[in-house]
Structures are given as structure tokens and as C-alpha cells.
Write an enzyme that holds these catalytic residues in place. Structure first.
Site, short mmCIF file in Angstrom:
data_model
loop_
_atom_site.label_atom_id
_atom_site.label_comp_id
_atom_site.label_asym_id
_atom_site.label_seq_id
_atom_site.Cartn_x
_atom_site.Cartn_y
_atom_site.Cartn_z
CG ASN A 98 -12.46 14.67 -35.80
OD1 ASN A 98 -11.60 13.96 -35.28
ND2 ASN A 98 -13.66 14.85 -35.27
CG HIS B 12 -17.95 12.90 -34.18
ND1 HIS B 12 -17.51 13.22 -32.92
CD2 HIS B 12 -19.30 12.80 -34.10
CE1 HIS B 12 -18.54 13.32 -32.10
NE2 HIS B 12 -19.65 13.06 -32.78
CB SER C 8 -19.46 12.01 -39.61
OG SER C 8 -20.81 11.64 -39.38
CG ASP D 74 -17.46 16.80 -32.98
OD1 ASP D 74 -17.79 16.43 -31.84
OD2 ASP D 74 -16.33 16.63 -33.46
C1 GRF Z 1 -12.89 6.26 -32.29
O1 GRF Z 1 -14.22 5.83 -32.07
C2 GRF Z 1 -12.92 7.57 -33.03
O2 GRF Z 1 -14.06 7.72 -33.83
C3 GRF Z 1 -12.96 8.57 -31.92
O3 GRF Z 1 -12.03 8.04 -30.99
C4 GRF Z 1 -12.21 6.62 -30.95
C5 GRF Z 1 -10.89 5.92 -30.73
O4 GRF Z 1 -10.15 6.04 -31.90
N1 GRF Z 1 -12.59 9.88 -32.37
P1 GRF Z 1 -8.79 5.18 -32.09
O5 GRF Z 1 -9.15 3.73 -31.85
O6 GRF Z 1 -7.80 5.69 -31.06
O7 GRF Z 1 -8.38 5.45 -33.48
#
Ligand code: GRF
Length: 224
Positions: free
Chosen positions: A113, A115, A142, A151
Site C-alpha cells: 500500500n 500511504h 510510505s 497502515d
Molecule cells: C494518494 O495520495 C495516495 O497516497 C492515497 O490516495 C491518494 C490518491 O491516489 N492512498 P491516486 O491519485 O488515486 O493514485
């Protein structure tokens, strides 16, 4: 079948709930030849997620949790769909639902994942606002192994950036996102080349336990 993670190109199942910018970063790296992997499926809890449109229809799976009796039933259907593509690695990239223990157990050791915080600080949602409220001088992202506790899995790699006095949650998120993309591609690259493993709730790299997360440097490389 070769042990997972040792094929010429690793098979990635990607879970996403929204716009899919992290998925796009993986796809772009694959297309550029810098990530020896293949996205064999994109899975979403949001049938309208833009992330789904980034791969051919045959590689999309989505369902609405509300169409299932309960969380376990949705997770079981998701797990079956993911297992059906025989992934070497399962990558949560902007996936916004908590994965149940049944799903995690099924893909333990190959479930990652990304995060948007410097774990273990700011688990959960609204991490940019939390970092600002806490007066953190640094923020970041991370990549970690997924475990049943939210997480809380072993952190593999992190990217950092200074917090600016005039930052808002939105400006911080905007500045962090490109770092997330480079971090995720680099971390998935370690997984795809068979260098990464999870043993005893720890991250291992090249057969050595990682006692602290790898750091993404300004050239996009991961270093101790
Ligand atoms: C990102 O900040 C990611 O870290 C979090 O969700 C947000 C959107 O991700 N988990 P994405 O643009 O859909 O990949």
C-alpha cells in the site's frame, strides 16, 4: 509456475478507488521499460473510478460494496477476482476501503500500500491536515506491507518533503503526489525483481531485514 516475484515480468494486481494517478505512474514506468512488470488487473470498489479506464476492459473488475451482504462478502468477491489473475503482487494505489483479514491473509507477503504520510505518523485519512495540525516540519509518503491493523505494516520505503509555512492540505498533497509516484514505482520495482519479502511482520530486502525504511533520493532511487 515460477515462485511469485521471480518471473521476467511480475504480474501486478492494482486496487484503486479514484483517479488512479499512482496506477498511471506504474503504467507509465512499465511503458518506459523501467519497471519489469505487467498490470494484469485493476480492481475497484467504485465502478466509476477513473483508474479503471487506464487498462483494457478485460482487465477491469469493479463492484459496489452495497450490493453485498456485508464487508466479508465483498472482500471475498474481490479476493476471488484478484486471485483469478494470479498476481505476484497486489498493490493498493489509492484504494480507500479497509481490507478485511480474510483478504489480507489470502495475499499475505505480497500486499503493498502507498500511504501519504511518514508512517507511523498520521495513519488513516486526512494525513496532510494532520501533519499541518501537528506542526510537522516534514511530511511524506510510505510504501508498506498491508496487515490487518490499518497502515501499521512494515514500512519498506519513504519519500520526504519539507512542510512550508504557507502550506494548506491541498498544496501539501499536490507537492507530495509526484514523490508518491516515484516512490511507488521504485518500491514496486524492488518487489517485481524479487528483492523484497515480508517475513515475521518485517520487510526484508536482498535477504536482509530492513531495520529502517529505504529513502527515496532526488533522482528517484531508493537508498538505505
Ligand atoms: C494518494 O495520495 C495516495 O497516497 C492515497 O490516495 C491518494 C490518491 O491516489 N492512498 P491516486 O491519485 O488515486 O493514485
Amino acid at each position: 509456475m515460477a515462485p511469485h516475484g521471480t518471473r521476467a515480468t511480475a504480474r501486478l494486481a492494482v486496487l484503486a478507488s479514484g483517479r488512479g494517478s499512482n496506477l498511471k505512474a506504474l503504467l507509465d514506468a512499465i511503458a518506459a521499460g523501467s519497471l519489469p512488470a505487467e498490470v494484469v488487473g485493476v480492481f475497484s470498489d467504485k465502478p466509476a473510478a477513473a483508474a479503471l479506464t487506464m487498462v483494457p476492459e478485460a482487465r477491469r473488475w469493479s463492484a459496489r460494496p452495497r450490493d453485498y451482504a456485508d464487508r466479508e462478502a465483498f472482500d471475498a468477491a474481490l479476493a476471488d477476482a484478484v486471485a483469478a489473475v494470479s498476481p505476484d503482487w497486489v498493490v493498493c494505489a489509492g484504494y480507500m476501503r479497509i481490507l478485511g483479514t480474510g483478504f489480507i491473509a489470502r495475499f499475505a507477503g505480497r500486499l503493498l500500500n502507498i500511504h501519504p504520510s511518514l508512517l507511523p505518523r498520521h495513519r488513516g485519512l486526512h494525513t496532510h491536515a494532520s501533519a499541518l495540525d501537528a506542526g510537522d516540519a516534514e511530511h511524506g509518503a510510505s510504501v508498506h506491507f498491508v496487515t490487518p491493523e490499518l497502515d501499521a505494516g512494515a514500512v519498506i520505503a519513504q519519500a520526504r518533503l519539507p512542510v512550508r509555512a504557507d502550506d494548506t492540505p491541498d498544496t501539501l498533497a499536490e507537492r507530495l503526489l509526484p514523490l508518491e509516484h516515484r516512490l511507488l514505482v521504485a518500491a514496486v520495482g524492488l518487489a517485481a525483481t524479487g528483492r523484497l519479502a515480508e517475513r515475521g511482520d518485517k520487510a526484508w530486502l536482498d535477504g536482509q531485514e530492513l531495520f529502517s525504511p529505504l529513502c527515496l533520493d532526488c533522482s528517484g532511487k531508493l537508498g538505505a
